[in-house]
Design a protein around this motif. Structure first.
Motif, PDB file in Angstrom:
ATOM      1  N   LYS A   1       0.845  -1.192   0.000  1.00  0.00           N
ATOM      2  CA  LYS A   1       0.000   0.000   0.000  1.00  0.00           C
ATOM      3  C   LYS A   1       0.880   1.241   0.000  1.00  0.00           C
ATOM      4  N   LEU A   2       0.387   2.288  -0.626  1.00  0.00           N
ATOM      5  CA  LEU A   2       1.078   3.577  -0.641  1.00  0.00           C
ATOM      6  C   LEU A   2       0.422   4.508   0.361  1.00  0.00           C
ATOM      7  N   LYS A   3       1.200   5.402   0.951  1.00  0.00           N
ATOM      8  CA  LYS A   3       0.640   6.401   1.863  1.00  0.00           C
ATOM      9  C   LYS A   3      -0.305   7.305   1.089  1.00  0.00           C
ATOM     10  N   ARG A   4      -1.445   7.610   1.682  1.00  0.00           N
ATOM     11  CA  ARG A   4      -2.464   8.420   1.008  1.00  0.00           C
ATOM     12  C   ARG A   4      -2.123   9.901   0.963  1.00  0.00           C
ATOM     13  N   ASN A   5      -1.303  10.378   1.861  1.00  0.00           N
ATOM     14  CA  ASN A   5      -1.058  11.822   1.919  1.00  0.00           C
ATOM     15  C   ASN A   5       0.056  12.282   0.983  1.00  0.00           C
TER      16      ASN A   5
ATOM     17  N   ALA B   1       8.728  -4.700  -6.263  1.00  0.00           N
ATOM     18  CA  ALA B   1       7.772  -4.115  -7.207  1.00  0.00           C
ATOM     19  C   ALA B   1       6.485  -3.726  -6.488  1.00  0.00           C
ATOM     20  N   LEU B   2       5.867  -2.674  -6.971  1.00  0.00           N
ATOM     21  CA  LEU B   2       4.552  -2.249  -6.500  1.00  0.00           C
ATOM     22  C   LEU B   2       3.621  -2.184  -7.714  1.00  0.00           C
ATOM     23  N   PRO B   3       3.290  -3.342  -8.282  1.00  0.00           N
ATOM     24  CA  PRO B   3       2.487  -3.316  -9.507  1.00  0.00           C
ATOM     25  C   PRO B   3       1.114  -2.698  -9.278  1.00  0.00           C
ATOM     26  N   ARG B   4       0.649  -1.977 -10.265  1.00  0.00           N
ATOM     27  CA  ARG B   4      -0.666  -1.343 -10.237  1.00  0.00           C
ATOM     28  C   ARG B   4      -1.312  -1.506 -11.598  1.00  0.00           C
ATOM     29  N   GLN B   5      -2.635  -1.374 -11.626  1.00  0.00           N
ATOM     30  CA  GLN B   5      -3.371  -1.463 -12.879  1.00  0.00           C
ATOM     31  C   GLN B   5      -3.368  -0.118 -13.586  1.00  0.00           C
ATOM     32  N   VAL B   6      -3.335  -0.185 -14.901  1.00  0.00           N
ATOM     33  CA  VAL B   6      -3.512   1.009 -15.716  1.00  0.00           C
ATOM     34  C   VAL B   6      -4.970   1.002 -16.142  1.00  0.00           C
ATOM     35  N   ILE B   7      -5.669   2.106 -15.901  1.00  0.00           N
ATOM     36  CA  ILE B   7      -7.110   2.181 -16.167  1.00  0.00           C
ATOM     37  C   ILE B   7      -7.412   3.343 -17.102  1.00  0.00           C
TER      38      ILE B   7
ATOM     39  N   SER C   1     -12.741  10.222 -19.889  1.00  0.00           N
ATOM     40  CA  SER C   1     -11.365  10.595 -20.167  1.00  0.00           C
ATOM     41  C   SER C   1     -10.850   9.737 -21.318  1.00  0.00           C
ATOM     42  N   ASP C   2      -9.938  10.293 -22.080  1.00  0.00           N
ATOM     43  CA  ASP C   2      -9.342   9.525 -23.174  1.00  0.00           C
ATOM     44  C   ASP C   2      -7.875   9.211 -22.890  1.00  0.00           C
ATOM     45  N   GLN C   3      -7.424   9.504 -21.658  1.00  0.00           N
ATOM     46  CA  GLN C   3      -6.034   9.277 -21.291  1.00  0.00           C
ATOM     47  C   GLN C   3      -5.965   8.252 -20.156  1.00  0.00           C
ATOM     48  N   VAL C   4      -5.104   7.253 -20.316  1.00  0.00           N
ATOM     49  CA  VAL C   4      -4.963   6.231 -19.278  1.00  0.00           C
ATOM     50  C   VAL C   4      -4.206   6.809 -18.084  1.00  0.00           C
ATOM     51  N   GLU C   5      -4.462   6.224 -16.938  1.00  0.00           N
ATOM     52  CA  GLU C   5      -3.741   6.610 -15.728  1.00  0.00           C
ATOM     53  C   GLU C   5      -3.502   5.366 -14.893  1.00  0.00           C
ATOM     54  N   ILE C   6      -2.539   5.468 -14.020  1.00  0.00           N
ATOM     55  CA  ILE C   6      -2.250   4.353 -13.126  1.00  0.00           C
ATOM     56  C   ILE C   6      -3.122   4.480 -11.884  1.00  0.00           C
ATOM     57  N   GLU C   7      -3.622   3.365 -11.438  1.00  0.00           N
ATOM     58  CA  GLU C   7      -4.465   3.385 -10.234  1.00  0.00           C
ATOM     59  C   GLU C   7      -3.580   3.128  -9.020  1.00  0.00           C
ATOM     60  N   LEU C   8      -3.137   4.217  -8.403  1.00  0.00           N
ATOM     61  CA  LEU C   8      -2.211   4.113  -7.289  1.00  0.00           C
ATOM     62  C   LEU C   8      -2.863   3.566  -6.032  1.00  0.00           C
ATOM     63  N   TYR C   9      -4.142   3.825  -5.846  1.00  0.00           N
ATOM     64  CA  TYR C   9      -4.838   3.446  -4.619  1.00  0.00           C
ATOM     65  C   TYR C   9      -6.048   2.574  -4.938  1.00  0.00           C
ATOM     66  N   PRO C  10      -5.836   1.276  -5.221  1.00  0.00           N
ATOM     67  CA  PRO C  10      -6.979   0.405  -5.493  1.00  0.00           C
ATOM     68  C   PRO C  10      -7.805   0.186  -4.222  1.00  0.00           C
ATOM     69  N   VAL C  11      -9.012  -0.312  -4.384  1.00  0.00           N
ATOM     70  CA  VAL C  11      -9.884  -0.635  -3.253  1.00  0.00           C
ATOM     71  C   VAL C  11      -9.342  -1.911  -2.616  1.00  0.00           C
TER      72      VAL C  11
END
Length: 158
Positions: free
Chosen positions: A10-14, A43-49, A54-64
Motif C-alpha cells: 500500500k502507498l501512503k495516502r497523503n 515491485a509495487l504493480p498497479r493497474q492502468v485504467i 477521459s481519453d487518457q490512461v492513468e495508473i491506479e495508485l490506490y486500489p480498493v
C-alpha cells in the motif's frame, strides 16, 4: 495472510505522486529485466485504467483494498449450565439446591479470521469482484457476503 491479487504494498495516502517524477509506467517484462540487472526495491504493480469521461490512461495508485474473512465453526455450548453468582438476591448455591438451571438456546456465533487480502480497481463492479473471488477461491457466489465495516470493505466467506 495470502494476497489474492498482485498489487504489491500500500502507498501512503497523503503523498502527491507525479508520473515521470515519482514513478514511471513500464511493462511487467521490462520491470523484471531491470530488477534482474540492477536489483532494487520490491515491485509495487498497479493497474492502468481508462477513467470514465477521459481519453487518457492513468495508473491506479490506490486500489480498493478488501479484507476477506473466513468463518470457523465454534464448538457448541453446553445446553445446560448451573447459575453462578447472584440472581435476584439468591446465591448460586440456593438456586442449584432447588434444581434451577440456566438453559441457553442461543447458537454460538462462528469465529471470523482474516484469510485473504485482495485489491480491485475502483472501476470494478461488484459482479466482477464476486466472479473473480468465486473462481479464484472455488466458492459459490451465494456463499459470500459483502459488508461495509467501519470504513472498510470486507467480504465474509462462509
Amino acid at each position: 495472510v495470502v494476497t489474492l491479487t498482485g498489487e504489491g504494498g500500500k502507498l501512503k495516502r497523503n503523498l502527491v505522486l507525479v508520473r515521470s517524477r515519482d514513478f514511471e509506467l513500464v511493462p511487467d517484462s521490462l520491470w523484471k529485466a531491470l530488477f534482474q540487472w540492477y536489483g532494487g526495491s520490491p515491485a509495487l504493480p498497479r493497474q492502468v485504467i481508462l477513467p470514465r469521461n477521459s481519453d487518457q490512461v492513468e495508473i491506479e495508485l490506490y486500489p480498493v483494498s478488501l479484507r476477506l474473512l473466513r468463518h470457523q465453526a465454534q464448538p457448541a455450548r453446553s445446553s445446560q449450565t448451573t447459575w453462578s453468582g447472584m440472581v435476584g438476591g439468591y446465591g448460586a448455591a440456593a438456586l442449584s439446591s432447588t434444581g434451577y438451571a440456566y438453559v441457553s438456546n442461543l447458537p454460538t456465533p462462528p469465529k471470523r479470521y482474516l484469510a485473504y487480502i485482495a485489491a480491485f480497481s475502483r472501476l470494478a463492479t461488484i459482479k466482477q469482484v464476486y466472479d473473480f473471488l468465486s473462481t479464484r477461491l472455488r466458492i459459490r457466489p451465494e456463499d459470500m457476503r459483502l459488508w461495509f465495516y467501519r470504513d472498510e470493505v470486507r467480504i465474509l466467506l462462509i
